[in-house]
Design an enzyme around this catalytic site. Structure first.
Site, PDB file in Angstrom:
ATOM      1  N   GLY C 137       0.820  -1.199   0.000  1.00  0.00           N
ATOM      2  CA  GLY C 137       0.000   0.000   0.000  1.00  0.00           C
ATOM      3  C   GLY C 137       0.854   1.249   0.000  1.00  0.00           C
ATOM      4  N   CYS C 138       0.241   2.375  -0.387  1.00  0.00           N
ATOM      5  CA  CYS C 138       1.009   3.614  -0.524  1.00  0.00           C
ATOM      6  C   CYS C 138       1.499   4.105   0.835  1.00  0.00           C
ATOM      7  CB  CYS C 138       0.177   4.675  -1.239  1.00  0.00           C
ATOM      8  SG  CYS C 138      -1.438   4.993  -0.539  1.00  0.00           S
ATOM      9  N   PHE C 139       0.571   4.261   1.796  1.00  0.00           N
ATOM     10  CA  PHE C 139       1.005   4.660   3.134  1.00  0.00           C
ATOM     11  C   PHE C 139       1.956   3.617   3.725  1.00  0.00           C
ATOM     12  CE2 PHE C 139      -2.634   7.732   4.237  1.00  0.00           C
ATOM     13  CZ  PHE C 139      -1.782   8.813   4.372  1.00  0.00           C
TER      14      PHE C 139
END
Lengths: 327, 327, 327, 327
Positions: C137-139
């Site tokens: 995921g990005c975060f």
């Protein structure tokens, strides 16, 4: 192409916006090596000390001296400073100079150096054979790319043009109109009907259509964003929309960066690329031409590299296949 | 003025942008009480459930019914819906209607209701005596305020106009061009040379200068910010800059919201106020007029309240002394 | 590398944000050919009909069918849809799958397909040998890159993390929080202390430091810009600043996209690149770690291509030498 | 209230951001007359020469001298300059001083002048009786309004706080971090865990809860917008969400500007108003408090006027019923 055969380029004035963009392009250029980046005030510092996004890209430092074992010098200096530099600095004649200032765009020369106006869509063949290039202005590029096909067809008459530019167009100098608090969510105009780029625009257009009076009413607007130029021009025209599209498509066929769009365009299609998009509309007797670009790339450093490629006999698009920011 | 003597206003269609702005203005109005805010879809909910910034300002809820013990109804409905509403809803004739849609700006009437065009700088006396008001369009207001003095002096000829508007001009409907990811840092145009506000603009200007052909070439631009309209118009003129300034200053003398600036203006001078600023330039034979406003206030709800004040015999500025956002 | 020897990649779900970014990267990839872009709803349309910035880049159209003469499939589908796709679509086992959804990040498998967590800085060797990749995921990527060296050294304890993301993190769906008028100049939080990425973050960190309780207090913030993630984490630490820097520099030595900065960083250093920058501070007993990335590149499509490169035995940086937007 | 009975206020340092905001508020204040605005560098110029949005609002000019026929002086000077001003300028003792700098927030005095900390939600009664006011810092106000009820109940323990501020928080000085080109779409932090406002925050909180150690871990973030502060704090708490809401609602009952929201808040609910909104969440054992304000109003000039109102025995909300920008 092996490293040994790479061409070599040096940058003069590498600490500003266009200097930084030229560095970014040359660092990833497949056929040209960035030989040095000259900056008096930053000599010895790593490039990323000034251009922080270059951290991790290169360990190169700013150079105090100007090496002459290069094929091309790209001048990223302020207006007036390019002339001073070339008057005071002996550069061997065989080194090409590509100048991003406005000092040589109207046919001026210095120490016997003649400059070709570097708008490939106007005269690519002249650029290929040029010794030196006067790189066009950012507004000038986008306005001309919206009008060149009409000028060539002898169809220009009085033009009315709105131009909106991002804050990078004003450079990195701190001033009231570059303060974030002021500029965010704000709009203003400047140099209305008297922008300095009108001179080079008229020069090109009149070369193509000598009878054209050069009437361009240009309203430059400071936009609320960092990058990109939006131009909308309109003029009286008897062309149908289809005829106009065909004229433009024919003109830009074979030009790898300027594309004609038959659907509505928006600025972020070209931001962070070397492209120019042109879209047309016909409303009653008026032809409307929208033309857009990234002011720092097709409007400055990207076009300089495009000119360099042509000058050095390289693929015109080398080092310029850039991913747009899109969002 | 005591509470008992306050006038009473109701809002129809209070859930949209202009409805919200009208609510905000009436909540702080010294002489008018907000009697009710009608919204079919939100009936029973507190206003702050829709307009979250009203938390702490009022406990009023949206009304399902339309009370008739009011002095004025302000219609904040979509284009076409105002007509439908007035056709289907019996409103006692003594209740003034101020309509923000474009349904009655060109002289249309409904069920015998006639509408006066609500641009106070054009005809304040007619508004004071009006039964009902057709509130002008946002672009139409700013364009006209840049041209009224010239029309009155019979000096209009072909006009070239750039207009840039914030995203609130397109309302709260979710659509591609209102997506943050798309609109941030972006520029685009729409309805170039054919914006619907041209009709009401021409109507006013030709009323002042019957010989004027009505030629306005208008390029509307979607700006990268939420609020405010910037207009730059230019036309041929033999006036000197000083003569032009005197003409405009004389015209707007006594108008409390439209001011002539002799120094360069920028949009944020007027954002979140009911003001319009006008600035002039003269470049060779062309007169350039910049006129700016907040599209939701002077361009919509603020002007509606200004019209309401005039209609009800109140101070024109009551409830409209607004602090600008400035930054 | 000649065209004939190029690897071939297909994209499933090419109409969204990460699909578009993956297309942009593959179009310029020197060693991988974009074989097809599948999109049920857009089949037959040119890619630039959806991704308007691709005008002039490619004439490729969206494919209705999924060819199986590819080396790798990149799934750019929504959460939950990747699993459905792989359950319902027979994909030959020799085709690698790189999945950008969260469906397989915690060790899940489907039809016998096992997935390696695709964070090269965590376990590059496993990725090189992997059959399939669950792209982080990005975060999760940015948070982990700020903590991996500490976890490996067994120095993690309770972590406090602020994360700010651009609007692209929420995808292209039109919703209230993606309306320009709402989001411009606005700040808000969501899923405070309970963001779904915490699961994959804890899984990795506990694999490196089994005794770590996994306490991460994460405050996710919606930022007022389209691209980029800023992470600031802090925790108790007895390391000096110099010791911490050496730990991080040693850890990221040899990783081409994650760089340690000894000077203050800002988000735009990495926007539109595949880089992650990490900067440290020590304030009394607390170690502060800032880590930044472009959420669509290192946080999604860029990392997918990086994983693809590793998987296919290509240069890890191929096709990922991207020019930052910088301004 | 008739004009003759109006109180009179003077502003020292009227050319900066907080000076301008104070002017804007006093120009529309129903019970206080703006007697003069002192600015050495701008003496004689109209206010609108510096604060361009005041065009059409007032013809007042900046004063070279400081009249002493006022009830209150509001000092809008830089940190350190207020002390210098009061040391070098004899001000009659009966004139109240409200100082916006940080010079007197920690109990300092000058020439016998004592200052009460001007946070009405903390100690309104002391402000009503005060001779002089030290106006709180912008971050300090928002952080404290999120924590005061807990401190009063003796429930504070170690606090973790993220704070995001607009560019106006840094004043009008031109510097790298205030350049539009740099700050647009950018995020960065500063003074992490060591912001100067922590001192005044701890002082208040420990006065309410003497056993509190004062541990606040504060991460200040530069936001990409001009106005507003967003604060998210969290700490261990055994309160249920309902108990916490009741504690906060009870505490702020009767305070006209600080409101508790039971639905999710966003920053633009308060921009261009004097309000503070507080929203709570409970996630496992942690209580999360969001508190938001306009840094120039409730965080500076608005609170100064609120304090002035209390000091002069006026309605606390006089002149502060402001329309939010909302969009």
């Amino acid at each position: 192409m092996g490293t040994n055969t790479k061409k070599r380029a040096g940058i003069i004035g590498g600490a500003g916006y266009t200097g930084g963009e030229t560095i970014r392009l040359l660092l990833n250029h497949p056929d040209v090596e960035l030989a040095f980046v000259h900056s008096r005030s930053n000599a010895g510092n790593p490039l990323y000390a000034v251009h922080a996004d270059l951290l991790g890209e290169t360990e190169l430092t700013f150079a105090a001296d100007i090496a002459d074992n290069v094929d091309v010098l790209i001048l990223c200096l302020g207006h007036g400073e390019s002339r001073k530099f070339l008057e005071s600095t002996p550069i061997p004649a065989h080194i090409h100079v590509i100048d991003l200032s406005q000092d040589f765009r109207l046919g001026e020369s210095v120490n016997g150096r003649e400059f070709v106006y570097g708008l490939p869509e106007y005269d690519r063949e002249a650029i290929k054979k040029a010794a030196n290039i006067a790189n066009p202005g950012c507004f000038a590029t986008a306005v001309q790319l919206g009008l060149l096909p009409l000028a060539k067809a002898g169809l220009l008459n009085e033009v009315h043009t709105t131009g909106i530019t991002g804050s990078t167009g004003a450079g990195q100098k701190l001033q009231g109109t570059s303060h974030f608090t002021w500029r965010a969510n704000n709009i203003s105009t400047y140099k209305v009907l008297q922008h300095q780029h009108l001179k080079e625009i008229r020069r090109t257009l009149q070369a193509l259509q000598p009878a054209y009076s050069g009437a361009i009413n240009f309203v430059p607007v400071r936009g609320d964003y960092p990058r990109g130029i939006w131009i909308t021009s309109y003029l009286d025209s008897s062309l149908t929309l289809e005829e106009a599209y065909q004229l433009f498509e024919e003109f830009y066929k074979g030009h790898p960066f300027t594309h004609v769009s038959r659907t509505q365009i928006d600025l972020k299609q070209v931001v962070n690329t070397n492209k120019c998009l042109v879209q047309l509309e016909k409303v009653e007797g008026k032809l409307v031409i929208h033309s857009i670009e990234d002011n720092l790339l097709k409007g400055a450093s990207g076009q300089a590299v495009q000119n360099m490629n042509l000058l050095l006999g390289l693929d015109e698009t080398a080092g310029l296949k850039l991913k747009s920011i899109v969002f």
